[in-house]
Motif scaffolding. Sequence first.
Motif, PDB file in Angstrom:
ATOM      1  N   SER A   1       0.842  -1.187   0.000  1.00  0.00           N
ATOM      2  CA  SER A   1       0.000   0.000   0.000  1.00  0.00           C
ATOM      3  C   SER A   1       0.883   1.245   0.000  1.00  0.00           C
ATOM      4  N   LYS A   2       0.465   2.253  -0.765  1.00  0.00           N
ATOM      5  CA  LYS A   2       1.244   3.498  -0.807  1.00  0.00           C
ATOM      6  C   LYS A   2       0.686   4.557   0.132  1.00  0.00           C
ATOM      7  N   MET A   3      -0.534   4.321   0.651  1.00  0.00           N
ATOM      8  CA  MET A   3      -1.169   5.296   1.532  1.00  0.00           C
ATOM      9  C   MET A   3      -2.141   4.564   2.451  1.00  0.00           C
ATOM     10  N   PRO A   4      -2.605   5.225   3.500  1.00  0.00           N
ATOM     11  CA  PRO A   4      -3.626   4.584   4.336  1.00  0.00           C
ATOM     12  C   PRO A   4      -4.857   4.304   3.472  1.00  0.00           C
ATOM     13  N   SER A   5      -5.311   3.072   3.464  1.00  0.00           N
ATOM     14  CA  SER A   5      -6.393   2.675   2.563  1.00  0.00           C
ATOM     15  C   SER A   5      -7.255   1.590   3.181  1.00  0.00           C
ATOM     16  N   LYS A   6      -8.399   1.379   2.538  1.00  0.00           N
ATOM     17  CA  LYS A   6      -9.268   0.251   2.845  1.00  0.00           C
ATOM     18  C   LYS A   6      -9.269  -0.637   1.605  1.00  0.00           C
TER      19      LYS A   6
ATOM     20  N   ALA B   1      -9.080   5.253  -0.696  1.00  0.00           N
ATOM     21  CA  ALA B   1      -8.433   6.228   0.182  1.00  0.00           C
ATOM     22  C   ALA B   1      -9.102   7.576  -0.042  1.00  0.00           C
ATOM     23  N   MET B   2      -9.560   8.182   1.018  1.00  0.00           N
ATOM     24  CA  MET B   2     -10.213   9.494   0.953  1.00  0.00           C
ATOM     25  C   MET B   2     -11.361   9.490  -0.063  1.00  0.00           C
ATOM     26  N   LYS B   3     -12.166   8.426  -0.040  1.00  0.00           N
ATOM     27  CA  LYS B   3     -13.338   8.233  -0.900  1.00  0.00           C
ATOM     28  C   LYS B   3     -12.989   8.111  -2.378  1.00  0.00           C
ATOM     29  N   MET B   4     -11.719   7.877  -2.682  1.00  0.00           N
ATOM     30  CA  MET B   4     -11.301   7.652  -4.070  1.00  0.00           C
ATOM     31  C   MET B   4     -10.862   6.205  -4.212  1.00  0.00           C
TER      32      MET B   4
END
Length: 69
Positions: free
Chosen positions: A5-10, A33-36
């Motif tokens: 993962s490159k960022m905090p994600s679901k 991530a951030m609704k994207m």
Amino acid sequence: MELKSKMPSKIESLKVAVGDTVTKGTEVAVLEAMKMKNPLVCPVDGTVKSIAVAVGDRVKPGALIMVVE
């Protein structure tokens, strides 16, 4: 090759299973991530050896998603 993962994600979805053959450019998962929704694309040809997450998991930057060899 470890896909991380490159960022905090679901983890929104997993498009492959252990044992699947993938080619460079194959979308193997979708992370939110951030609704994207961000596709995770495999950078190499190979076989999925392991998947370290499940749909719905939250991951931090650098978290292992799957291994492709």
